[in-house]
Each structure stands twice: as C-alpha cells, then as structure tokens.
Design a protein around this motif. Structure first.
Motif, PDB file in Angstrom:
ATOM      1  N   LEU A  96       0.816  -1.218   0.000  1.00 25.49           N
ATOM      2  CA  LEU A  96       0.000   0.000   0.000  1.00 25.49           C
ATOM      3  C   LEU A  96       0.850   1.268   0.000  1.00 25.49           C
ATOM      4  CD1 LEU A  96      -2.866   1.130  -0.016  1.00 25.49           C
ATOM      5  CD2 LEU A  96      -2.857   1.049   2.489  1.00 25.49           C
ATOM      6  N   ILE A  97       2.009   1.239   0.635  1.00 26.41           N
ATOM      7  CA  ILE A  97       2.866   2.432   0.654  1.00 26.41           C
ATOM      8  C   ILE A  97       3.206   2.904  -0.758  1.00 26.41           C
ATOM      9  CG2 ILE A  97       5.174   3.284   1.252  1.00 26.41           C
ATOM     10  CD1 ILE A  97       4.932   1.672   3.875  1.00 26.41           C
ATOM     11  N   PRO A  98       3.583   2.015  -1.692  1.00 27.66           N
ATOM     12  CA  PRO A  98       3.846   2.490  -3.061  1.00 27.66           C
ATOM     13  C   PRO A  98       2.615   3.102  -3.737  1.00 27.66           C
ATOM     14  CG  PRO A  98       4.834   0.336  -2.732  1.00 27.66           C
ATOM     15  CD  PRO A  98       3.966   0.587  -1.541  1.00 27.66           C
ATOM     16  N   VAL A  99       1.412   2.628  -3.410  1.00 27.25           N
ATOM     17  CA  VAL A  99       0.188   3.216  -3.963  1.00 27.25           C
ATOM     18  C   VAL A  99       0.029   4.648  -3.475  1.00 27.25           C
ATOM     19  CG1 VAL A  99      -2.333   3.086  -3.936  1.00 27.25           C
ATOM     20  CG2 VAL A  99      -0.977   1.001  -4.246  1.00 27.25           C
ATOM     21  N   MET A 100       0.243   4.852  -2.172  1.00 25.58           N
ATOM     22  CA  MET A 100       0.143   6.196  -1.614  1.00 25.58           C
ATOM     23  C   MET A 100       1.223   7.100  -2.204  1.00 25.58           C
ATOM     24  SD  MET A 100       0.065   7.408   2.397  1.00 25.58           S
ATOM     25  CE  MET A 100       1.822   7.111   2.697  1.00 25.58           C
ATOM     26  N   PHE A 111      -5.003   7.857  16.857  1.00 26.59           N
ATOM     27  CA  PHE A 111      -5.156   7.816  15.413  1.00 26.59           C
ATOM     28  C   PHE A 111      -6.482   7.153  15.050  1.00 26.59           C
ATOM     29  CE2 PHE A 111      -0.599   8.537  15.534  1.00 26.59           C
ATOM     30  CZ  PHE A 111      -0.400   9.362  14.439  1.00 26.59           C
ATOM     31  N   SER A 112      -7.164   7.727  14.068  1.00 27.18           N
ATOM     32  CA  SER A 112      -8.450   7.183  13.643  1.00 27.18           C
ATOM     33  C   SER A 112      -8.255   6.077  12.617  1.00 27.18           C
ATOM     34  CB  SER A 112      -9.334   8.295  13.070  1.00 27.18           C
ATOM     35  OG  SER A 112      -8.686   8.938  11.990  1.00 27.18           O
ATOM     36  N   SER A 113      -9.254   5.213  12.544  1.00 24.51           N
ATOM     37  CA  SER A 113      -9.206   4.087  11.623  1.00 24.51           C
ATOM     38  C   SER A 113      -9.342   4.564  10.176  1.00 24.51           C
ATOM     39  CB  SER A 113     -10.338   3.110  11.947  1.00 24.51           C
ATOM     40  OG  SER A 113     -10.365   2.046  11.033  1.00 24.51           O
ATOM     41  N   SER A 114      -8.525   4.002   9.313  1.00 25.45           N
ATOM     42  CA  SER A 114      -8.620   4.255   7.874  1.00 25.45           C
ATOM     43  C   SER A 114      -7.860   3.147   7.181  1.00 25.45           C
ATOM     44  CB  SER A 114      -8.010   5.616   7.502  1.00 25.45           C
ATOM     45  OG  SER A 114      -6.597   5.592   7.681  1.00 25.45           O
ATOM     46  N   THR A 152      -3.570  -0.345   7.787  1.00 27.88           N
ATOM     47  CA  THR A 152      -2.627  -1.170   7.017  1.00 27.88           C
ATOM     48  C   THR A 152      -1.175  -0.787   7.285  1.00 27.88           C
ATOM     49  OG1 THR A 152      -4.293  -1.307   5.258  1.00 27.88           O
ATOM     50  CG2 THR A 152      -2.059  -2.007   4.707  1.00 27.88           C
ATOM     51  N   ILE A 153      -0.898   0.501   7.354  1.00 29.64           N
ATOM     52  CA  ILE A 153       0.484   0.977   7.448  1.00 29.64           C
ATOM     53  C   ILE A 153       0.854   1.366   8.877  1.00 29.64           C
ATOM     54  CG2 ILE A 153       2.119   2.722   6.595  1.00 29.64           C
ATOM     55  CD1 ILE A 153       0.326   2.975   4.092  1.00 29.64           C
ATOM     56  N   GLY A 154      -0.149   1.776   9.668  1.00 32.92           N
ATOM     57  CA  GLY A 154       0.126   2.313  10.992  1.00 32.92           C
ATOM     58  C   GLY A 154       0.383   3.806  10.909  1.00 32.92           C
ATOM     59  N   GLU A 155       0.762   4.411  12.034  1.00 39.43           N
ATOM     60  CA  GLU A 155       0.928   5.859  12.059  1.00 39.43           C
ATOM     61  C   GLU A 155       2.037   6.333  11.127  1.00 39.43           C
ATOM     62  OE1 GLU A 155       3.420   7.505  15.628  1.00 39.43           O
ATOM     63  OE2 GLU A 155       2.083   5.951  16.424  1.00 39.43           O
ATOM     64  N   GLU A 156       2.868   5.446  10.679  1.00 39.25           N
ATOM     65  CA  GLU A 156       3.936   5.795   9.744  1.00 39.25           C
ATOM     66  C   GLU A 156       3.379   6.409   8.464  1.00 39.25           C
ATOM     67  OE1 GLU A 156       8.096   6.029   8.981  1.00 39.25           O
ATOM     68  OE2 GLU A 156       6.967   5.517  10.800  1.00 39.25           O
TER      69      GLU A 156
END
Length: 357
Positions: free
Chosen positions: A128-132, A163-166, A171-175
């Motif tokens: 997911l990080i590469p998508v973002m 932190f709110s759910s999304s 998937t990634i955490g607060e990072e």
C-alpha cells in the motif's frame, strides 16, 4: 439588515452594507488586516455552481482564495489504480487563475472519498505504501506551484488524540502520516515548487484538548525526522451557540504558532441544529459566532494567514446532506441574500464592534 444580490449589483458594489466602505470585498478587508486572503470552498465543476452566474459573480467579487471542495480528492484524481484524471482539477485551477485567486489544494491522504481499488484491495504495508507514494507524486507534480498549499493529511485523529481508523492507518500504521509528508516534500522538490506549503488539516482542533496535543506531537515528530510541515488547517465546522470562545480559539491558534506553524481557518461554517434558520434571534447568534471566529484569526497575528468558509450559499452547503435537519450554515441564505453573518464577518475584518449581533 439584508441586502439582496440584485440590489448589490444595481449599486455596483461588492455587497456593500451601509456601515461598509462602498465596494470593498471581504477579501480586500482581510488583506488590509495583513491576511493573505479571505477565501471560500467551491464545488466546481460538475455541480450547479459551475454555471450559476449570480453565485459566480459573488465568488469573483468577494473572495481571494478558492479551495476545491471535491475536485482534487483521491476518488476523482485517481479513480482506478495508476489511471489519473486531472481534468476537474485543471478546470478549477483555470477558473482560479482567470479570477486572480490563490488555491489551497485539498487533499492528498484521507480516510474518506478514496477510490474503490484502495478500500477493497488486499493490502499489506509493503504494497500500500507504493500506492500512496504514487498518488502523491503524480498529483503534486501535476499541479506544481499552482497550489498555495496542500492539505497533505486530512483528519487523522480521533477526539481523544488517538489515530483514527482508515485504510492507511489500519494497514500501514501511524507511519503513513510521516510518509505522506515526506513524499509530498520530495514531489515538490522534483518540480521546483518548494514554496508550496504543506499542511495538516482537521476539525475539532480549534480549542485546547487532546486532539490539539496530538497534532502538536505529530509536528514534533515530523521535524525530528527532518520532514517539512508548514501549517495546520483548523476546519472550524461549528454549531450556532456552541462555537468555541474567542479566548479558546486564540489560545489554540497561538499554541500552533508557537510551534512555528502557520495556521488557517480552512472550512469555516456555523450550522443550526434545527429549523428555523432565519429568525432574527437565530441570525443574531450566528452572526456573533462568525464574528468571534474571524476575530480570533485577527487577534492571533500574521501567522494566522487567512480564513476560508466552506462555501458561502446555503443552497450549496454540504450540511443538509450530511446532518439531517440541520443547515443555514453559510454567509448567504437560500435565496442568495447576505445574512447578518456576512456583515458580522465584515465588521470583524474592519476591527469594529459587531453591528448585527
């Protein structure tokens, strides 16, 4: 008193009230007090606003900044994975350019209005990080320095400061928040648009509390990692009669400014919990709440850079569609007449006592 749009156009003014200098817009009044602009969100294109000539005339005359209410959100800019569509955003940018307005670009990463391919995907952090990253890089680089600022991350915290759910956090955490700002900074650098400001934007951070503390902690962590953040957007979606006090709003803005941040009121509207919306008593209270809120930015100094209302015409307000039975939240009523709230804002910008409260 109310002044109809027809009367205003006939006298050749920008909705000048008897206690205003003739022809001065809210934007001009704000700039005279050292603000960059007094702005508004607009849901253009693909809505009635796009061709509503009376609405567009007020938009042109009264405001010095435009925020795209929807055109730059993930759902509309990347509807399918790596298939980008910036036509709505380009239309909005062209309208802003032709009318001489700055644009707060809104937004890159949010829990809501995300494309189905993101919300239904079977992701890991590694996928997911590469998508973002791809979304941020492609979007930021496309619009470049046409944006005054970007709301990089929108509404990441719960009211208790957690932190709110999304899809991003789960998937990634607060990072994900730190990465989003890092990617936005890198993308701007690649297109030599480093003057574009990077903002965190949220509601419920207009008065002291755990959520404000969480944002300040986030800012410290970003800077510890040498990641740029320039400002915080205070959405300021308030209730008539329940708007935070002047002291609380000023104290919170100054806390962010003390942390070396610009602040802006980014989505100001003040809604009624129920009808009737347009009685004299109700309008006086709403005017008082607008007066207090705009005054807070003026009292906080130059680093409260400006105020943006979340559209200005009750007919086009998001409130009735999101909160059943509520409404009347903007500066102009449902027949496009300036409300006492409009004149209260003008009074605040001129540093005068509220004449309509």
């Amino acid at each position: 008193m109310r002044l109809s749009i027809v009367t205003a156009l006939l006298v050749g003014s920008s909705l000048a009230a008897p206690h205003h200098e003739k022809g001065l817009s809210l934007n001009t009044l704000a700039q005279r007090r050292g603000k960059l602009w007094f702005g508004t969100a607009a849901d253009i294109p693909h809505t009635a606003e796009t061709t509503d000539t009376a609405y567009l005339d007020i938009l042109k005359k009264q405001f010095g900044e435009m925020t795209p209410a929807n055109a730059l959100k993930f759902l509309f800019t990347e509807p399918e994975q790596n298939k980008f569509n910036f036509s709505d955003g380009d239309y909005f940018m062209d309208l802003a350019r032709h009318t001489g307005k700055s644009v707060r670009c809104h937004n890159l990463v949010w829990a809501t209005q995300v494309s189905d391919f993101v919300t239904t995907g079977n992701w890991t952090a590694e996928t997911l990080i590469p998508v973002m990253r791809n979304h941020i890089f492609k979007t930021v680089k496309h619009f470049g320095d046409r944006c005054y600022s970007w709301d990089v991350v929108n509404e990441a915290f719960n009211s208790d400061g957690s932190f709110s759910s999304s899809i991003w956090y789960d998937t990634i955490g607060e990072e994900y928040v730190y990465l989003a700002f890092k990617f936005a900074q890198q993308a701007l650098k690649e297109v030599h648009a480093n003057k574009v400001k990077l903002y965190y934007n949220d509601y419920g951070i207009e008065s002291p509390g755990p959520k404000v503390d969480a944002v300040l902690k986030l800012v410290k962590e970003l800077r510890k990692r040498h990641i740029r953040i320039d400002g915080v957007g205070l959405e300021a979606h308030f209730m008539v009669g329940g708007t935070p006090s002047l002291a609380d709003q000023v104290a919170t803005q100054k806390a962010f400014i003390k942390a070396d941040l610009d602040v802006a009121m980014t989505e100001l509207d003040i809604r009624f919990a129920q009808e009737p919306f347009y009685t004299a008593e109700a309008q006086r209270q709403q005017a008082q709440d607008y007066y207090v809120s705009v005054s807070s930015c003026l009292l906080s100094g130059r680093r409260c850079v400006g105020v943006v209302v979340w559209d200005f015409y009750d007919k086009y307000s998001w409130v009735p569609y999101s909160f059943e039975g509520q409404g009347g939240a903007t500066l102009f009523n449902d027949t496009l007449e300036a409300k006492p709230a409009y004149y209260a804002v003008a009074d605040a910008l001129m540093g005068k006592p509220c004449s309509v409260c």
